[in-house]
Design an enzyme around this catalytic site. Structure first.
Site, mmCIF file in Angstrom:
data_model
loop_
_atom_site.group_PDB
_atom_site.id
_atom_site.type_symbol
_atom_site.label_atom_id
_atom_site.label_comp_id
_atom_site.label_asym_id
_atom_site.label_seq_id
_atom_site.Cartn_x
_atom_site.Cartn_y
_atom_site.Cartn_z
ATOM 1 C CG HIS A 182 64.454 75.507 -5.487
ATOM 2 N ND1 HIS A 182 64.580 76.658 -6.002
ATOM 3 C CD2 HIS A 182 63.968 76.047 -4.114
ATOM 4 C CE1 HIS A 182 63.579 77.697 -6.024
ATOM 5 N NE2 HIS A 182 62.957 76.669 -4.402
ATOM 6 C CE LYS B 79 74.649 82.826 -15.586
ATOM 7 N NZ LYS B 79 73.370 82.983 -15.350
ATOM 8 N NE ARG B 80 76.255 83.757 -4.941
ATOM 9 C CZ ARG B 80 76.767 84.261 -3.740
ATOM 10 N NH1 ARG B 80 75.840 84.854 -3.219
ATOM 11 N NH2 ARG B 80 77.567 83.275 -3.017
ATOM 12 C CE LYS C 41 74.984 80.387 -10.277
ATOM 13 N NZ LYS C 41 73.430 79.684 -11.053
ATOM 14 C CB THR D 209 65.004 83.550 -13.084
ATOM 15 O OG1 THR D 209 66.210 83.643 -11.365
ATOM 16 C CG2 THR D 209 63.931 82.616 -12.429
ATOM 17 C CE LYS E 86 65.173 87.790 -12.152
ATOM 18 N NZ LYS E 86 65.437 87.560 -11.110
#
Ligand code: IMP
Length: 840
Positions: A378, A569-570, A575, A677, A681
């Site tokens: 992952h 998101k986290r 990110k 993911t 969405k």
């Protein structure tokens, strides 16, 4: 005695009434069942019942309806001798189940009507449910989507994990900073689980390995363990959509194996004896709140072994029930998928069970193990790779360490023979990292012990093969494959966005709920003005819902007329929430300098949790809150920009956020996000993506068309080349006035509200410490893409067309597709339809 005819008819009527209570799908039966649970499960009446009692009674009424199918499903798996799929995951981020189960059982409308007849509102009741937050982010939610898809595809799937007493912490924002509050999700009980203490297993820790002589000349290693803990299973039914399948999510809870430590007890120290009991029960207390960060804590190691050992003992028990000691059949009846390396100890555990307990010869045991296990990687981030120190192994799992050494010895022998004793290859491939304290590399154990290794998006798999696991790819290329992640459209469209779901179904029918490719039938409507209007109307209503949530949670008032530009998101440096924040600062500065500038009104919404010990991520949360405090009240801004940090992002709020988004921020540094993911969405709910060529963004862009995606940023190759030349963020600072002024403003006390130099660490990370995540290298391109968004949104017909085409082309990103591929290409699993033969 002459039978009383009246009584006879009553008795004859009773079974059907009893059936209706528990199984009837009509409004009357649901009302009966609800009232029955309110009285006989909750012992409440209309004087005392609370909204929780109503939620609980409704959920129990639903459980009754699931149990019929649940038992039938499990019996069918036995009767057909099905190959079973075990998804081992330390996280299952389920969220709420009431709405999900009502949808999958196809009785949402009936339940709504039943509650309405009792003057209750189903939406009020659904809101009472506490999220099952047993996960951090993408990895845990993926596991939950997979369970939904396995049940819907009628696959004999099981989830195995830990029943954490405390899931992911609740985030509150105090003075702009994240504060973590324990998540007591089980405080009022959980209607969806059934404890099965009779099916508990013992798990051993510590001690030593003794070599005991056998009758032949060999010796048997015997693990003389020091402590045992009991694993008690709690089962949650996982209903398929529109079918009779109900699979099982089995979560283990740790209990002391002996009520009291007898020695201490006899010494008269009753309290100490009970304290010892708590020590073992701490194992399943709390989910580690780290996403993509390896923390290396001993308790985490114990959690991993605890749930892996319980699960494998259970799997072997179920296998033996049907096949006795015919372990040669094991891989044809059992597939185990490892969700990252967290359950990789399972490889050593199955070896231990087969060799030590079942007396299977080593070679045979190894063959069975490799054929049974498959591993999903992952992450590409080095800081996330699990490596456990050998001394820790020695202390807690001495027998497993021995087995891992033996696996490695044989593997190294094969590598040496293949690569002519190439020292580099041996060192790179070894399960043990030498130099300093020796460590067991869990990813290496997972690769060597599995027949399949997959990444979760095309780019990610390629990077695994070319970088992180390059030598393994060279050694056994046939193991490597890609399985691009997916999401379940039942939760993320049908449940989360009923307005859009109805609009779609009214035009193309409902087949998309089980065959997402059918969304393509929407394409002809993309230019249809009526459809576009209806699409915007739905979006607007969803935005209004989010406005209300934001007003309730943050007291910030926003308008649905603005573009909703969202990053949820986290919080993690890779990110690049910082890129989002710098973009806002630059827009704000432009507005300040030129208040007449023609900016389309925009609401920037950010949400996500930081790992509690990740100081930089926590400071980024503070920065976004601080920017909001300044911007939102600046009269010059005149409401053109609003900045919101929405606290406590979780599955249930995500279900309100995605449907309300216009713009989806997927802006990680290329090569760092395995898949993502959330990106799927957003797009499935008609948001347009501003994104880099990273993870599944690439495949999303391929599917929706480059013209319907706002691309920016350097590619993996460009970044590598730039780093090779020597990336210097100061070059960008000096070359671009916007960047320079934004960073200077960030470093001034402007956003600090009196806390001088508060954001200096962020400034330093971007300039002094080399901007590891390349924010400055991408920011100009990012701003240009944001300008394109501003311009495009003004052309509402064009925007609607782009958004509708995004929805229409999301077929690939159903987790049904992903699971179908796992089943075909890795598990060799077959559909086992379930029929309910006897209504009793
Ligand atoms: P497990 O999979 O062994 O944990 O059992 C789960 C459920 O499967 C049980 O509650 C039964 O409903 C069903 N089951 C267990 N053993 C058998 C069997 O031998 N034949 C048919 N069904 C079984």
């Amino acid at each position: 005695m002459i039978p009383d005819p009246k009584k006879q008819t009553e008795e004859a009527a009773r079974p059907s009434l009893w059936q209706d209570y528990h199984k009837g799908m009509d409004v009357e039966s649901i009302i009966l069942s609800f009232k029955n649970h309110m009285k006989y499960t909750m012992a409440k009446d209309h004087y005392t019942s609370t909204s929780w009692d109503q939620f609980y009674s409704m959920s129990r009424a639903l459980m009754d309806r699931l149990i019929e199918r649940w038992i039938a499903t499990q019996q069918t798996y036995y009767n057909t001798d099905a190959k079973r799929i075990y998804y081992l995951s330390l996280e299952f981020l389920i969220g709420r189940l009431l709405g999900n189960n009502l949808i999958n059982l196809m009785i949402m409308d009936k339940a709504r009507a039943a509650l309405h007849r009792m003057s209750l509102d189903i939406e009020d009741i659904r809101r009472v449910e506490v999220d099952a937050g047993l996960g951090n982010g993408g990895l845990g939610r993926l596991a939950a989507c997979f369970l939904d898809s396995m049940a819907t595809l009628e696959l004999p799937g099981y989830g195995y994990g830990i029943r954490y007493e405390f899931g992911i912490f609740r985030q509150i924002i105090r003075n702009g900073f994240q504060v973590e509050i324990p998540d007591e999700w089980l405080r009022f009980g959980n209607p969806w689980e059934i404890p099965r203490p009779e099916s508990s297993f013992e798990v051993c820790f510590g001690g030593t390995v003794e070599n005991r002589p056998t009758r032949t000349s060999t010796v048997n290693p015997v693990w003389v363990h020091a402590n045992t803990v009991l694993g008690v299973p709690y089962d949650t039914p996982i209903a398929g959509y529109k079918n009779n399948t109900v699979n099982t999510l089995r979560l283990w809870s740790a209990r002391s194996s002996e009520e009291f430590d007898l020695e201490i007890f006899n010494d008269g120290d009753y309290v100490a004896a009970v304290e010892n009991k708590n020590l073992s029960e701490v194992i399943s207390k709390v989910l580690y709140p780290n996403d993509n960060i390896f923390s290396g804590k001993e308790l985490r190691f114990k959690q991993e072994y605890f749930f892996v050992s319980c699960s494998l003992q259970d799997i072997v028990r179920r296998f033996k029930k049907q096949h006795g000691n015919h372990f040669e059949r094991f891989p044809s009846k059992v597939a185990v998928q490892l969700n990252d390396t967290h359950p990789a100890l399972g490889i050593a555990e199955l070896m231990r069970i087969l060799i030590d307990t079942e007396r299977v010869p080593y070679d045979k045991a190894w063959e069975i193990t490799q054929e049974t296990f498959a591993y999903t990687n992952h992450t590409l981030l080095p800081e996330a790779l699990e490596k456990w120190p050998v001394p820790l192994f020695e202390k807690i799992l001495p027998r497993h360490l021995q087995i891992i050494y033996e696996i490695n010895r044989r593997f190294m022998r094969d590598v040496a023979s293949r690569f002519l004793n190439d020292r580099n290859k041996l060192a790179n491939l070894s399960l043990i990292e030498e130099g300093g304290e020796k460590q067991v590399r869990m990813a290496h154990l997972a690769v060597v012990g599995s027949h399949s290794v997959n990444g979760v998006a095309a780019l990610h798999t390629e990077l695994l093969k070319s970088h992180v696991l390059r030598d393994f790819y060279e050694y056994s290329p046939e193991k490597f494959n890609n399985k691009t992640n997916g999401i379940t459209q039942r939760r993320w469209l049908l449940k989360a966005n009923p307005g859009l779901a109805s609009l779609i179904s009214d035009h193309i029918g409902t087949s998309w709920t089980t065959n997402l490719d059918d969304l393509r039938k929407l394409e002809p409507f993309a230019d249809n003005p009526d459809f576009q209007k209806a699409f915007f109307d739905v979006k607007r209503r969803n935005k209004e819902v989010l406005c209300k949530i934001i007003a309730d949670e943050t007291r910030i008032s926003i308008t649905p007329d603005a573009i909703f530009d969202i990053q949820v998101k986290r919080i993690h440096e890779y990110k690049r929430q910082l890129l989002f924040a710098l973009g806002i600062i630059i827009q704000y500065m432009r507005l300040k300098k030129n208040p007449g500038i023609d900016l389309y009104p925009r609401v920037y919404i950010c949400g996500g949790k930081s790992a509690p010990g990740y100081q930089m991520a926590k400071l980024i949360i503070k920065l976004i809150n601080s920017i909001g405090e300044v911007v939102n009240v600046d009269p010059l801004v005149n409401g053109k920009i609003k900045v919101v940090f929405l606290p406590n992002y979780r599955v249930s709020t995500a279900e309100k956020i995605f449907p309300a988004a216009d713009v989806s921020e997927q802006i990680s540094t290329a090569g760092m996000e395995a898949s993502g993911t959330g990106n799927m969405k957003f797009a499935m709910n008609g948001a347009l993506t501003i994104g880099t060529l990273d993870g599944a963004n690439i495949e999303i862009r391929e599917e929706v068309g480059a013209e319907n995606f706002f691309l920016f940023g350097k590619t993996v190759e460009e970044l590598a080349e730039m780093r090779g030349r020597g990336y210097n963020p100061w070059d960008y600072y000096h070359a671009n006035r916007d960047i320079r002024e934004a960073l200077d403003l960030l470093d001034s006390d402007f956003f600090c509200n009196g806390q001088a130099r508060l954001f200096r660490p962020i400034y330093d990370s971007l300039l002094t410490w080399g901007d590891h995540y390349c924010h400055l290298a991408d920011i100009e391109d990012y701003l240009a893409a944001q300008d394109r968004i501003d311009q495009t949104y003004r052309d509402q017909a064009k925007w609607a067309r782009m958004a509708i085409l995004n929805v229409a082309r999301m077929g690939k990103f159903s987790s049904d597709r992903t699971i179908h591929q796992y089943a075909e290409e890795i598990w060799g699993a077959k559909r086992i339809p379930v029929t309910i033969l006897n209504a009793d």
